[in-house]
Motif scaffolding. Structure first.
Motif, PDB file in Angstrom:
ATOM      1  N   ALA A   1       0.443   4.373   2.295  1.00  0.00           N
ATOM      2  CA  ALA A   1       0.240   4.571   0.761  1.00  0.00           C
ATOM      3  C   ALA A   1       1.241   5.929   0.123  1.00  0.00           C
ATOM      4  O   ALA A   1       1.944   5.484  -0.783  1.00  0.00           O
ATOM      5  CB  ALA A   1      -1.120   4.765   0.217  1.00  0.00           C
ATOM      6  N   GLY A   2       1.290   6.932   0.951  1.00  0.00           N
ATOM      7  CA  GLY A   2       2.207   8.003   0.430  1.00  0.00           C
ATOM      8  C   GLY A   2       3.679   7.498   0.420  1.00  0.00           C
ATOM      9  O   GLY A   2       4.248   7.733  -0.258  1.00  0.00           O
ATOM     10  N   SER A   3       4.108   6.801   1.466  1.00  0.00           N
ATOM     11  CA  SER A   3       5.510   6.233   1.635  1.00  0.00           C
ATOM     12  C   SER A   3       5.769   5.216   0.676  1.00  0.00           C
ATOM     13  O   SER A   3       6.852   5.268   0.333  1.00  0.00           O
ATOM     14  CB  SER A   3       5.709   5.702   3.329  1.00  0.00           C
ATOM     15  N   VAL A   4       4.938   4.448   0.203  1.00  0.00           N
ATOM     16  CA  VAL A   4       5.153   3.573  -0.794  1.00  0.00           C
ATOM     17  C   VAL A   4       5.345   4.172  -2.100  1.00  0.00           C
ATOM     18  O   VAL A   4       6.158   4.026  -2.747  1.00  0.00           O
ATOM     19  CB  VAL A   4       3.930   2.467  -1.072  1.00  0.00           C
ATOM     20  N   ALA A   5       4.567   5.267  -2.273  1.00  0.00           N
ATOM     21  CA  ALA A   5       4.419   5.998  -3.570  1.00  0.00           C
ATOM     22  C   ALA A   5       5.977   6.951  -3.590  1.00  0.00           C
ATOM     23  O   ALA A   5       6.504   6.653  -4.767  1.00  0.00           O
ATOM     24  CB  ALA A   5       3.432   7.138  -3.601  1.00  0.00           C
ATOM     25  N   MET A   6       6.320   7.294  -2.327  1.00  0.00           N
ATOM     26  CA  MET A   6       7.520   8.091  -2.531  1.00  0.00           C
ATOM     27  C   MET A   6       8.808   7.055  -2.723  1.00  0.00           C
ATOM     28  O   MET A   6       9.740   7.535  -3.759  1.00  0.00           O
ATOM     29  CB  MET A   6       7.592   8.814  -1.066  1.00  0.00           C
ATOM     30  N   MET A   7       8.486   5.995  -2.225  1.00  0.00           N
ATOM     31  CA  MET A   7       9.721   4.831  -2.613  1.00  0.00           C
ATOM     32  C   MET A   7       9.549   4.485  -3.853  1.00  0.00           C
ATOM     33  O   MET A   7      10.761   3.851  -4.613  1.00  0.00           O
ATOM     34  CB  MET A   7       9.696   3.753  -1.419  1.00  0.00           C
TER      35      MET A   7
ATOM     36  N   ALA B   1      -3.692  -2.204  -1.431  1.00  0.00           N
ATOM     37  CA  ALA B   1      -4.456  -3.472  -1.928  1.00  0.00           C
ATOM     38  C   ALA B   1      -3.574  -4.214  -3.150  1.00  0.00           C
ATOM     39  O   ALA B   1      -3.217  -5.394  -3.355  1.00  0.00           O
ATOM     40  CB  ALA B   1      -5.865  -3.639  -2.035  1.00  0.00           C
ATOM     41  N   GLU B   2      -3.454  -3.119  -4.083  1.00  0.00           N
ATOM     42  CA  GLU B   2      -2.577  -3.428  -5.381  1.00  0.00           C
ATOM     43  C   GLU B   2      -1.277  -3.834  -5.280  1.00  0.00           C
ATOM     44  O   GLU B   2      -0.765  -4.749  -5.938  1.00  0.00           O
ATOM     45  CB  GLU B   2      -2.898  -2.268  -6.293  1.00  0.00           C
ATOM     46  N   ARG B   3      -0.696  -3.439  -4.140  1.00  0.00           N
ATOM     47  CA  ARG B   3       0.501  -3.601  -3.800  1.00  0.00           C
ATOM     48  C   ARG B   3       0.860  -4.498  -2.797  1.00  0.00           C
ATOM     49  O   ARG B   3       2.181  -4.777  -2.374  1.00  0.00           O
ATOM     50  CB  ARG B   3       1.450  -2.255  -3.632  1.00  0.00           C
ATOM     51  N   LYS B   4      -0.058  -5.457  -2.448  1.00  0.00           N
ATOM     52  CA  LYS B   4       0.180  -6.292  -1.343  1.00  0.00           C
ATOM     53  C   LYS B   4       0.855  -7.509  -1.603  1.00  0.00           C
ATOM     54  O   LYS B   4       0.870  -7.912  -2.844  1.00  0.00           O
ATOM     55  CB  LYS B   4      -1.374  -6.991  -1.213  1.00  0.00           C
ATOM     56  N   GLY B   5       2.066  -7.660  -0.679  1.00  0.00           N
ATOM     57  CA  GLY B   5       3.124  -8.599  -0.881  1.00  0.00           C
ATOM     58  C   GLY B   5       4.462  -8.230  -1.662  1.00  0.00           C
ATOM     59  O   GLY B   5       5.240  -8.794  -1.595  1.00  0.00           O
ATOM     60  N   THR B   6       4.259  -6.939  -2.036  1.00  0.00           N
ATOM     61  CA  THR B   6       5.474  -6.348  -2.582  1.00  0.00           C
ATOM     62  C   THR B   6       6.693  -5.958  -1.646  1.00  0.00           C
ATOM     63  O   THR B   6       6.117  -5.667  -0.419  1.00  0.00           O
ATOM     64  CB  THR B   6       5.213  -4.939  -3.476  1.00  0.00           C
ATOM     65  N   PRO B   7       7.853  -6.119  -1.861  1.00  0.00           N
ATOM     66  CA  PRO B   7       8.714  -5.762  -1.107  1.00  0.00           C
ATOM     67  C   PRO B   7       8.760  -4.275  -0.427  1.00  0.00           C
ATOM     68  O   PRO B   7       8.873  -4.179   0.556  1.00  0.00           O
ATOM     69  CB  PRO B   7      10.073  -6.098  -1.745  1.00  0.00           C
ATOM     70  N   LEU B   8       8.389  -3.357  -1.273  1.00  0.00           N
ATOM     71  CA  LEU B   8       8.225  -1.981  -0.877  1.00  0.00           C
ATOM     72  C   LEU B   8       7.325  -1.853   0.305  1.00  0.00           C
ATOM     73  O   LEU B   8       7.442  -1.129   1.299  1.00  0.00           O
ATOM     74  CB  LEU B   8       8.126  -0.970  -1.861  1.00  0.00           C
ATOM     75  N   LEU B   9       5.895  -2.420   0.188  1.00  0.00           N
ATOM     76  CA  LEU B   9       4.889  -2.379   1.010  1.00  0.00           C
ATOM     77  C   LEU B   9       5.129  -3.130   2.383  1.00  0.00           C
ATOM     78  O   LEU B   9       5.112  -2.609   3.455  1.00  0.00           O
ATOM     79  CB  LEU B   9       3.460  -2.803   0.577  1.00  0.00           C
ATOM     80  N   GLN B  10       5.658  -4.139   2.138  1.00  0.00           N
ATOM     81  CA  GLN B  10       6.557  -5.083   3.425  1.00  0.00           C
ATOM     82  C   GLN B  10       7.355  -4.129   4.181  1.00  0.00           C
ATOM     83  O   GLN B  10       7.153  -4.421   5.314  1.00  0.00           O
ATOM     84  CB  GLN B  10       6.994  -6.244   3.003  1.00  0.00           C
ATOM     85  N   MET B  11       8.438  -3.467   3.463  1.00  0.00           N
ATOM     86  CA  MET B  11       9.252  -2.516   4.066  1.00  0.00           C
ATOM     87  C   MET B  11       8.636  -1.722   4.952  1.00  0.00           C
ATOM     88  O   MET B  11       8.822  -1.539   6.155  1.00  0.00           O
ATOM     89  CB  MET B  11      10.107  -2.150   3.235  1.00  0.00           C
ATOM     90  N   VAL B  12       7.674  -0.889   4.284  1.00  0.00           N
ATOM     91  CA  VAL B  12       6.847   0.273   4.828  1.00  0.00           C
ATOM     92  C   VAL B  12       5.973  -0.351   6.298  1.00  0.00           C
ATOM     93  O   VAL B  12       6.074   0.067   7.342  1.00  0.00           O
ATOM     94  CB  VAL B  12       6.059   0.929   4.107  1.00  0.00           C
TER      95      VAL B  12
END
Length: 331
Positions: free
Chosen positions: A246-252, A270-281
């Motif tokens: 979660a911290g990594s996604v927030a930083m991105m 969960a709110e970011r499920k399927g987003t490119p940033l979360l998938q990358m992390v």
């Protein structure tokens, strides 16, 4: 199994303090030595509330007294923030405290945002080559390997205390370009894969092609630093790693945010499920049971050609971090 070392950023535990994070690092180092890890490096970060150590040299001094075998080092000292003479003196003093056990890992960046870099009076990364040359000259002189001659502009300035040994010198890299620079300088190189968010393969190849022997190293040596976390089961490891993801996604997304609460971190993800940033992390996350983590580390060593891997165990508590190191310890 490939040689394993530990890079510790002194992360602040949930509901903990930065001061406690510094003391926690001593406990992680004792565990790393007991478990047979090769090196234990500490980092330099400024003005980051979730991390506790802006001064790796202070921690290394304490670690020389808390350990007896493991190599100790900086991952790394941000050289352009400081006088090269002062860095040479500091690390020669550390070498005197633990002869043959000190690594000086150097970074070209500030270890901070630009405003904080200004407060540190940093001269900026463009000065790194000159600063590295000065630092190298004083270290080799202090160790008696390449004494400064009378014709040298620095002939009457020496770094104390003198040898007979000097710390091993490394450069932390996050690109193929900086890796090639480390090779040309004849230093060891560690690719910060956890920062670059890119595989170390290209950088290590660039480093080996560019390597030229030096007073510090006759043959190339390349490491890679990455986040790897193990727990009793893969599901438990993935759950405990949620605050870090979660911290990594927030930083991105452009902000620094800590997630001391597991439920809050899981809800954020969960709110970011399927987003490119979360998938990358998630694609770059190594968090699983011990056997899976060890297998992925072996695969990483083979694919990158790294001589050694540095692992960052970033579990939410001190106990989680130490247990992870126990599970993936060198065989």
């Amino acid at each position: 199994m490939v040689s394993l070392s530990v890079l510790d950023l002194s992360p602040v535990s949930p509901n903990g303090t930065q001061a406690q994070a510094v003391r926690d690092t001593l406990e992680v180092a004792r565990a790393a030595e007991r478990l047979g890890y090769e090196r234990f490096w500490v980092a330099e970060h400024h003005n980051i509330q979730g991390l506790g150590s802006p001064n790796p040299e202070i921690l290394i001094a304490a670690l020389t007294q808390a350990t007896s075998r493991i190599r100790l080092g900086s991952g790394g000292v941000m050289l352009v923030n400081y006088s090269p003479l002062k860095v040479a003196e500091t690390f020669m003093e550390l070498e005197a405290l633990a002869p043959g056990r000190i690594d000086l890992g150097l970074g070209r960046a500030l270890g901070a945002d630009m405003r904080t870099g200004g407060a540190l009076r940093s001269v900026g990364s463009e000065a790194f080559p000159q600063y590295l040359s000065l630092l190298s000259t004083w270290l080799l002189d202090a160790a008696g390997k390449a004494p400064i001659g009378d014709a040298h502009p620095l002939h009457d300035i020496h770094a104390n205390p003198s040898g007979p040994s000097h710390p091993d010198l490394f450069m932390l890299c996050s690109s193929a370009e900086s890796a090639a620079f480390a090779g040309q300088a004849g230093l060891g190189m560690v690719f910060a894969e956890f920062i670059a968010r890119a595989d170390a393969d290209a950088a290590i190849e660039s480093y080996r092609k560019a390597f030229e022997p030096s007073e510090f190293r006759q043959t190339p040596w390349a490491g890679a630093a990455l986040i790897a976390f193990a727990a009793e089961t893969a599901d438990e490891a993935w759950r405990l790693d949620a605050p870090r993801r979660a911290g990594s996604v927030a930083m991105m997304e452009g902000r620094r945010q800590r997630f001391p609460d597991l439920a809050e971190a899981e809800a954020y993800l969960a709110e970011r499920k399927g987003t490119p940033l979360l998938q990358m992390v998630e694609a770059r996350t190594i968090a699983a049971d011990a056997a899976t983590v060890r297998a992925r580390l072996e695969a990483k060593a083979r694919s990158t050609g790294a001589d050694e891997l540095f692992v960052m165990a970033t579990g939410p508590t001190l106990a989680d971090r130490i247990r992870s190191l126990e599970l993936i310890k060198p065989s």
